[in-house]
Design a protein around this motif. Structure first.
Motif, PDB file in Angstrom:
ATOM      1  N   LYS A   7      32.363  46.305  36.165  1.00  0.00           N
ATOM      2  CA  LYS A   7      32.783  44.938  36.491  1.00  0.00           C
ATOM      3  C   LYS A   7      32.978  44.768  37.990  1.00  0.00           C
ATOM      4  O   LYS A   7      32.628  43.721  38.561  1.00  0.00           O
ATOM      5  N   ARG A   8      33.517  45.785  38.654  1.00  0.00           N
ATOM      6  CA  ARG A   8      33.710  45.689  40.092  1.00  0.00           C
ATOM      7  C   ARG A   8      32.367  45.672  40.830  1.00  0.00           C
ATOM      8  O   ARG A   8      32.199  44.959  41.823  1.00  0.00           O
ATOM      9  N   LEU A   9      31.391  46.433  40.331  1.00  0.00           N
ATOM     10  CA  LEU A   9      30.070  46.437  40.952  1.00  0.00           C
ATOM     11  C   LEU A   9      29.382  45.083  40.796  1.00  0.00           C
ATOM     12  O   LEU A   9      28.742  44.584  41.732  1.00  0.00           O
ATOM     13  N   LEU A  10      29.503  44.483  39.613  1.00  0.00           N
ATOM     14  CA  LEU A  10      28.888  43.174  39.386  1.00  0.00           C
ATOM     15  C   LEU A  10      29.515  42.110  40.285  1.00  0.00           C
ATOM     16  O   LEU A  10      28.818  41.222  40.791  1.00  0.00           O
ATOM     17  N   SER A  11      30.824  42.208  40.487  1.00  0.00           N
ATOM     18  CA  SER A  11      31.492  41.221  41.342  1.00  0.00           C
ATOM     19  C   SER A  11      31.090  41.371  42.807  1.00  0.00           C
ATOM     20  O   SER A  11      31.273  40.445  43.604  1.00  0.00           O
ATOM     21  N   ALA A  12      30.520  42.527  43.173  1.00  0.00           N
ATOM     22  CA  ALA A  12      30.114  42.744  44.563  1.00  0.00           C
ATOM     23  C   ALA A  12      28.762  42.108  44.875  1.00  0.00           C
ATOM     24  O   ALA A  12      28.450  41.872  46.054  1.00  0.00           O
TER      25      ALA A  12
END
Length: 316
Positions: A7-12
């Motif tokens: 999820k953190r990678l997608l938000s980046a």
């Protein structure tokens, strides 16, 4: 944990997209003709037009932006026509000295700042606390490049203990590599020490006044165990936050300090690219630095979840 990181990678991705647009727009607003720079002042108009077509500058700006963004998400940051080589490997060849300075500076700041912050909180409103605050104020007002010049005067010109400039490959001479990192590393660590020590002090003061600390004291735990096992652990979230946020400033400081100590890192590449008007390289560096910031923030978020599993559970 895998879902949390995903999820953190997608938000980046949106962040990287926005930074790419900003980098592209700024490079095209900076003035000058990249094709003319590549061709040289003596080139004919026909030669300039041929180079402009080769570089894709004859296409509309939206099409240029779209093609550049597609290349970015394939790991291709472009091609430097000034240097005649791909941008990505050129940046990677300069990143090791910058990361060496930044990570060494971060290590120094953590080793110095966290114990100082804990000491100041434990001796709140006493002489030790006031000394730490005065030291933090002094280092806050001292820019990294000025700290580098002062250190150079003392340890190079006066004491003659350390090398003044340059960078040594650790595979060739590790002692030389380490000695060349000391002055630039300490220079970029000065501001970090002030920021981290103040946040550690503030967080620890709050923790030391809590009920669980009074319970720990009533149980007869040693002061050292109270401070480091109980108070520091419960103060670690804001400390991790400020470390992650200030690491970006440390990278920026390392880029500036590289110029002072003639370290062949990203800072030197940025300066040379600006002087050469190498717009493709400048765009690539902006994207790469943004990617470093994203990775640092991701590591910080993961450390949040490790320290406090409730954060990971709330994110699902």
């Amino acid at each position: 944990m895998g879902r949390y990181v995903g999820k953190r990678l997608l938000s980046a991705i949106p962040v990287l997209f926005i930074v790419g647009i900003i980098a592209f727009v700024l490079s095209h607003l900076s003035g000058g003709d990249p094709a003319r720079v590549v061709a040289g002042n003596d080139a004919t108009q026909a030669q300039v037009e041929a180079i402009r077509q080769q570089m894709g500058l004859n296409q509309s700006l939206p099409i240029q932006l779209w093609q550049w963004m597609i290349n970015i998400f394939h790991g291709n940051l472009g091609y430097s026509y000034i240097l005649g080589e791909q941008v990505t490997p050129t940046i990677l060849s300069h990143i090791f000295p910058t990361l060496s300075v930044a990570l060494f500076g971060e290590a120094i700041s953590l080793v110095v700042a966290i114990p100082l912050g804990v000491l100041a909180a434990d001796k709140h409103r006493r002489i030790a606390d006031k000394i730490v605050l005065a030291f933090a104020t002094l280092t806050t007002s001292l820019p990294s490049f000025l700290a580098g010049l002062l250190l150079m005067i003392v340890f190079v010109l006066q004491l003659k203990l350390l090398p003044a400039s340059g960078f040594v490959d650790p595979n060739e001479d590790f002692a030389g590599y380490f000695s060349h990192l000391i002055l630039p590393g300490v220079s970029v660590a000065t501001l970090q020490i002030a920021i981290i020590s103040r946040m550690t002090r503030s967080s620890m003061i709050d923790a030391l006044g809590s009920d669980y600390m009074r319970t720990a004291s009533a149980k007869g735990l040693t002061r050292s165990r109270q401070l480091w096992v109980h108070a520091f652990k419960n103060s670690s979230i804001p400390i991790l936050t400020i470390i992650g946020q200030s690491f970006g400033e440390l990278i920026a400081g390392a880029i500036v300090v590289e110029t002072v100590f003639d370290v062949p890192g990203i800072g030197q590449l940025v300066v040379n690219s600006i002087l050469r008007r190498d717009y493709q390289m400048i765009q690539g560096i902006m994207i790469f630095v943004a990617l470093v910031f994203i990775i640092v923030n991701l590591i910080t978020d993961v450390l949040y979840a490790v320290v406090d599993p409730r954060i990971r559970e709330r994110s699902f």
